[in-house]
Scaffold this motif. Structure first.
Motif, PDB file in Angstrom:
ATOM      1  N   SER A 126      32.878 -25.522   4.709  1.00 60.00           N
ATOM      2  CA  SER A 126      33.968 -26.501   4.695  1.00 60.00           C
ATOM      3  C   SER A 126      35.320 -25.852   4.451  1.00 60.00           C
ATOM      4  O   SER A 126      36.354 -26.511   4.512  1.00 60.00           O
ATOM      5  N   CYS A 127      35.295 -24.551   4.180  1.00 60.68           N
ATOM      6  CA  CYS A 127      36.528 -23.827   3.843  1.00 60.68           C
ATOM      7  C   CYS A 127      37.134 -23.223   5.101  1.00 60.68           C
ATOM      8  O   CYS A 127      36.474 -22.471   5.831  1.00 60.68           O
ATOM      9  N   ALA A 128      38.386 -23.552   5.379  1.00 59.80           N
ATOM     10  CA  ALA A 128      39.067 -23.031   6.570  1.00 59.80           C
ATOM     11  C   ALA A 128      39.625 -21.639   6.338  1.00 59.80           C
ATOM     12  O   ALA A 128      39.631 -20.810   7.249  1.00 59.80           O
ATOM     13  N   CYS A 129      40.115 -21.395   5.132  1.00 58.44           N
ATOM     14  CA  CYS A 129      40.698 -20.079   4.873  1.00 58.44           C
ATOM     15  C   CYS A 129      40.638 -19.736   3.393  1.00 58.44           C
ATOM     16  O   CYS A 129      40.555 -20.620   2.534  1.00 58.44           O
ATOM     17  N   ILE A 130      40.680 -18.445   3.144  1.00 59.81           N
ATOM     18  CA  ILE A 130      40.694 -17.897   1.789  1.00 59.81           C
ATOM     19  C   ILE A 130      41.943 -17.036   1.649  1.00 59.81           C
ATOM     20  O   ILE A 130      42.264 -16.241   2.534  1.00 59.81           O
ATOM     21  N   TRP A 131      42.628 -17.205   0.538  1.00 61.10           N
ATOM     22  CA  TRP A 131      43.740 -16.309   0.244  1.00 61.10           C
ATOM     23  C   TRP A 131      43.706 -15.935  -1.229  1.00 61.10           C
ATOM     24  O   TRP A 131      43.117 -16.635  -2.054  1.00 61.10           O
TER      25      TRP A 131
END
Length: 344
Positions: A126-131
């Motif tokens: 469900s996660c689109a991006c990690i920063w």
């Protein structure tokens, strides 16, 4: 002669090769040695080199940026439109990798970030991006960089948006249609807004991600950067109808209070020392801002400077807001506001 696995035409093997391949899209304009340093940091990552697709997208540089990028092993492309959004779109669309790491050309990638971030993305669909954490490479090069370094501090967990450096899931970018190339500043929050509207999550992790070279050494650069931020606030709030509207109101309110202080002081001149009361109140408000930011730094002087900055910057921020509103009324396309100087 045996065909290398990633060049094999068979779909199953191609999918297997792309499953953990990361495209690192670096964008830049006249970055000079900063670009070389950035690309070297990518290859120095603990992610296997054969699983990296390093892409540099140039935005009309007049220096040797393209030559530098090729010499550092990157595939080089030219952006056909101005702005970071268009350059990033060019980069991720020329690669078939399932994971896209976006970097600005003035950053240095932490060697462990790709591995740490990809593990989380692969587990959470469900996660689109990690920063992660972006901090300044040389925070004490000037008082401006010293305080702006604290602006990069964010709490870990789900966030409303990410910055320019982040590891994205390709399927999420496809779902949103990529960045909006008409937006000259604030393109990442606008993209994240659309992603969240589609049910995706944006996540900030407690891990080093990049070091950034802000390279602000003059007041004029500091002012222009704040104008750019204000322009972005107004443009994105108008574009989304929701995001950053509270930031626009907050900036206008604080700038109004700043302008009110000298006026009140003039009115109170007839009462002698009472004219100092508005300035004393402003100092207390700045001290309160510094106190609230104590989780960002343990250095007292830095926090005091940050308290002053958090109020004073609202003046150029409001200039940017008004400039954006003027452009919208005149139906003028968004402006590209640049505060950086090309390295000599």
């Amino acid at each position: 002669m045996t065909t290398p696995p990633c060049l094999d035409w068979r779909p199953a093997m191609l999918a297997e090769c792309l499953e953990d391949k990361i495209a690192v899209v670096v964008i830049g304009h006249n970055e000079g040695e900063r670009l070389s340093r950035c690309l070297r940091s990518v290859w120095a990552s603990d992610w296997p080199a054969e699983k990296l697709d390093v892409i540099y997208v140039d935005s009309a540089s007049t220096d040797d940026s393209c030559f530098r990028a090729r010499s550092e092993g990157a595939r080089v492309f030219a952006s056909t439109q101005p702005g970071a959004a268009a350059a990033r779109n060019t980069g991720w669309r020329v690669s078939h990798a399932q994971w896209i790491m976006f970097l600005d050309g003035d950053t240095v990638l932490d060697p462990h970030f790709l591995r740490n971030a990809l593990k989380i993305l692969q587990k959470d669909e469900s996660c689109a991006c990690i920063w992660g954490h972006r901090r300044e490479l040389a925070p004490h090069q000037s008082c401006y960089v010293r305080v702006l370094d604290l602006d990069w501090c964010y709490q870990s967990g789900d966030t409303l948006f990410c910055g320019g450096d982040a590891l994205f899931r390709r399927s999420a970018l496809l779902d949103a249609g990529g960045y909006d190339a008409t937006i000259m500043a604030g393109e990442e929050p606008e993209l994240c807004y659309r992603l969240r509207c589609n049910g995706w999550r944006i996540r900030h992790i407690n891990a080093a991600m990049t070091l950034h070279d802000l390279a602000i050494s003059s007041f004029s650069q500091y002012w222009q950067r704040a104008v750019r931020a204000g322009y972005a606030y107004a443009a994105v709030s108008r574009h989304t109808g929701a995001l950053w509207q509270s930031e626009v109101r907050h900036s206008l309110r604080q700038a109004g209070l700043l302008l009110l202080v000298p006026l009140l002081s003039l009115v109170l001149l007839t009462w002698g020392s009472a004219a100092l009361l508005p300035w004393l109140a402003l100092c207390l408000l700045m001290l309160r801002s510094a106190w609230r930011a104590r989780w960002r730094s343990q250095d007292t002087v830095t926090l005091l400077l940050y308290g002053i900055h958090s109020w004073f910057e609202q003046l150029p921020v409001c200039c940017g807001i008004w400039r954006c509103w003027h452009d919208q009324r005149q139906r003028v396309g968004q402006r590209l506001i640049n505060y950086k100087r090309s390295p000599s």
